[in-house]
Write a protein that holds these residues in place. Structure first.
Motif, short mmCIF file in Angstrom:
data_model
loop_
_atom_site.label_atom_id
_atom_site.label_comp_id
_atom_site.label_asym_id
_atom_site.label_seq_id
_atom_site.Cartn_x
_atom_site.Cartn_y
_atom_site.Cartn_z
N GLY A 75 0.73 -1.29 0.05
CA GLY A 75 0.16 -0.03 -0.01
C GLY A 75 0.95 1.24 0.20
O GLY A 75 2.04 1.44 0.86
N VAL A 76 0.49 2.20 -0.84
CA VAL A 76 1.25 3.35 -0.99
C VAL A 76 0.42 4.60 -0.93
O VAL A 76 -0.59 4.62 -1.73
CB VAL A 76 2.11 3.70 -2.23
N THR A 77 0.50 5.49 0.03
CA THR A 77 -0.21 6.80 0.34
C THR A 77 0.67 7.92 -0.05
O THR A 77 1.45 8.16 0.69
CB THR A 77 -0.87 6.74 1.66
N CYS A 78 0.18 8.70 -1.16
CA CYS A 78 0.95 9.85 -1.38
C CYS A 78 -0.03 11.15 -1.18
O CYS A 78 -1.01 11.22 -1.57
CB CYS A 78 1.05 9.86 -3.15
N MET B 16 4.36 11.18 -8.89
CA MET B 16 4.11 12.02 -7.78
C MET B 16 5.03 13.08 -7.82
O MET B 16 4.48 14.29 -7.70
CB MET B 16 4.27 11.47 -6.56
N THR B 17 6.32 13.04 -8.06
CA THR B 17 7.19 14.13 -8.06
C THR B 17 6.94 15.19 -9.39
O THR B 17 6.98 16.52 -9.15
CB THR B 17 8.46 13.74 -8.28
N ALA B 18 6.33 14.60 -10.39
CA ALA B 18 6.27 15.31 -11.55
C ALA B 18 4.95 16.23 -11.43
O ALA B 18 4.82 17.23 -12.11
CB ALA B 18 6.08 14.29 -12.84
N CYS B 19 4.12 15.78 -10.43
CA CYS B 19 2.83 16.23 -10.11
C CYS B 19 2.90 17.56 -8.97
O CYS B 19 1.89 18.02 -8.42
CB CYS B 19 1.61 15.43 -10.00
N GLY B 20 4.25 17.65 -8.62
CA GLY B 20 4.49 18.62 -7.54
C GLY B 20 4.50 18.05 -6.10
O GLY B 20 4.54 18.71 -4.86
N GLY B 21 4.39 16.56 -5.74
CA GLY B 21 4.51 16.06 -4.54
C GLY B 21 6.05 15.73 -4.18
O GLY B 21 6.84 15.91 -4.96
N CYS B 22 6.03 15.20 -3.15
CA CYS B 22 7.30 14.57 -2.69
C CYS B 22 7.51 13.44 -2.05
O CYS B 22 6.63 13.05 -1.37
CB CYS B 22 7.72 15.92 -1.51
N GLU B 23 8.42 12.74 -2.42
CA GLU B 23 8.65 11.38 -1.81
C GLU B 23 8.53 11.35 -0.22
O GLU B 23 8.22 10.36 0.40
CB GLU B 23 9.87 10.66 -2.27
N ASP B 24 8.96 12.51 0.18
CA ASP B 24 9.32 12.30 2.03
C ASP B 24 7.76 12.37 2.34
O ASP B 24 7.52 12.01 3.55
CB ASP B 24 9.85 13.64 2.21
#
Length: 528
Positions: free
Chosen positions: A266-269, A352-360
């Motif tokens: 499971g991955v929550t962004c 996620m990064t391409a959409c302005g999110g952060c892996e942290d």
């Protein structure tokens, strides 16, 4: 005798007048059949007497399909046995269950490989022995309410989070038994009986044959649980799946299983801006395969969880959500090797990064304990909404839950979310949005603070239904229509096609007594 099983409705049975929609109905009598023969006797007696008949399962539905509209309540929860198992020539396993079997309990039995098999026939015993030696199996329908009954999930063609990969209940039903109003039984197996164009012929076990016309509407090309499933040359079994208790009473269902994936992650962004999350979803669709689910939580839904964690000890185990997170998208990876899982995880991170999110700003659950925490996180939102509405209902009894269940084709996702946001803001309505964004299917829960806001919210839903229909969408994607969305069904298909549905229903139910109020207005009102 049927009369011995039919009890007068009284305060002892008051809970059977309502379901999870928070709607309350009326009834004069109730029964709890234990066998198919019980169902046949009760149905014959009640139908002959001219009594309306509402079929109930666990009453977890959100569209009031199980809320009686007068007459008799037939509650199926004592038909709660798993009847057998089958393995086909390709090694695939199937289980047959009565309608009162609870979904979560059946899943536990499949996972633990523990069934009561003493009454199973030899073919089922043989299949079970093979099942014990086989890899772990998965029953894929995954509605939020695990306490739903098998009959209930078939009645509304339920789906849930994992339907993004596996589809709704319909595709996993391989056989069904249905008792008709006169006690006749139809037994159908997938792949055996088909319509010819839009003409269907069915034969009961006693040899009675009848032919009827199917409605002429076209189903939307999106996730859909709105009205009868109809298509050219369709498999007859699909007519009864999602029929909301309006054609007959289901007494047994065979469900197909698949091998459990070796790895479930499971991955929550999290995102600081909702627009980023909305852009993230089509990137996942295009670049990441084998995602079992894509679930969305807007800022209001996250804030609801923060409040629950802070103020309610029952929610203390919720993971803390930092204040700067304004929305989230949960994805679930199903695959067989760690290399595959890591590849999908990397692609999720890239999108996620391409959409302005952060892996942290990401939670990754690689084991059962962590996944259970994320499941609790997902399920806590509708539970929190229900608790809030229940508190407000004590102050203003007219208030009930207002939850939408609409879906649109892929190209309209951003547009429909923008419409939800703008109209809610314009009217000053409090809400929380969450759900199956991979299918462009969000649950918008309006949280009315008084009767006026409740009435305003109901009218807004009608406007949304019209706009969703214009986009080629569905007014109900998974909850079914029941009684609460009958007006929406008319908006979606139009009066002429509703009349076609009613004409087909009359073949099975000439008096209009089965599931009265589900899908259509009551029969005598429709005829006026």
């Amino acid at each position: 005798m049927a009369t011995e099983q039919i009890r007068t409705m009284c305060d002892d049975y008051a809970e059977y007048l309502r379901d999870e929609s928070r709607s309350v109905g009326t009834a004069e009598s109730i029964s709890f059949p234990k066998t198919e023969e019980d169902v046949r006797e009760i149905l014959r007696a009640e139908y002959a007497a001219g009594h309306r008949i509402t079929v109930q399962g666990a009453r977890t539905g959100l569209a009031a399909a199980a809320v009686p509209h007068g007459g008799h309540v037939m509650n199926m929860m004592k038909m709660d046995r798993v009847l057998g198992m089958r393995q086909d020539e390709n090694g695939r396993f199937y289980v047959t269950a009565q309608p009162g079997v609870i979904l979560s309990q059946l899943k536990k039995q499949i996972e633990s490989k523990k069934f009561e098999t003493a009454d199973w026939d030899e073919a089922s015993q043989k299949a079970f022995r093979a099942f014990l030696d086989a890899p772990e199996q998965l029953l894929t329908p995954d509605p939020t309410e695990g306490s739903a009954s098998i009959g209930g999930i078939v009645a509304c063609n339920a789906s849930g989070a994992r339907s993004y990969l596996y589809g709704p209940t319909r595709g996993h039903v391989s056989a069904i038994r249905v008792v008709l109003r006169d006690g006749e039984v139809i037994a159908l197996k997938r792949g055996e009986v088909f319509a010819k164009g839009r003409t269907m012929t069915l034969t009961t076990e006693s040899g009675k044959t009848f032919t009827f016309a199917l409605p002429t509407y076209q189903l939307p090309k999106t996730k859909n649980a709105s009205g009868y499933f109809i298509a050219d040359d369709m498999d007859a079994i699909d007519l009864f799946i999602g029929s909301d208790g309006t054609l007959g009473v289901t007494t047994a269902v065979e469900l197909s299983l698949i091998p459990m994936p070796n790895l479930v992650w499971g991955v929550t962004c999290f995102f600081k801006q909702q627009d980023s999350a909305i852009r993230f979803v089509p990137m996942l669709r295009e670049n990441v395969d084998k995602l079992a689910s894509m679930e969305f939580f807007n800022g209001d839904a996250l804030e609801l969880l923060r409040q629950q964690k802070a103020n309610n000890t029952a929610f203390a185990q919720l993971p803390a959500v930092p204040q700067e997170y304004n929305c989230a998208v949960y994805t679930e990876i199903h695959c067989n090797t760690e290399d595959e899982a890591l590849d999908r995880l990397f692609k999720i991170g890239e999108a996620m990064t391409a959409c302005g999110g952060c892996e942290d700003d990401t939670w990754v659950a690689r084991n059962g304990v962590d996944r259970d925490r994320l499941y609790f996180f997902r399920h806590a939102i509708p539970e929190s909404v229900n608790m809030l509405i229940d508190r407000r209902k004590k102050i203003d009894p007219v208030i009930t839950k207002l939850g939408s269940d609409m879906s649109v084709p892929d190209q309209y996702l951003a547009q429909i979310v923008a419409m939800y946001d703008s109209t809610l803001k314009e009217l000053g309505l409090e809400s929380a949005k969450f759900g199956h964004i991979g299918n462009n299917h969000l649950h918008v829960n309006i949280l009315p603070r008084n009767g006026e806001e409740y009435r305003t919210g109901k009218e807004l839903f009608k406007k949304w239904a019209a706009e969703v229909t214009r986009m080629g969408g569905a007014v109900s994607a998974e909850h079914g229509v029941g009684k609460l969305k009958a007006d929406f069904l008319t908006i979606m298909y139009g009066e002429a096609h509703i009349a076609e549905m009613a004409k087909m229903k009359a073949v099975f139910d000439p008096k209009g007594l089965l599931g009265t109020g589900n899908l259509f207005t009551p029969y005598e009102e429709a005829q006026a």
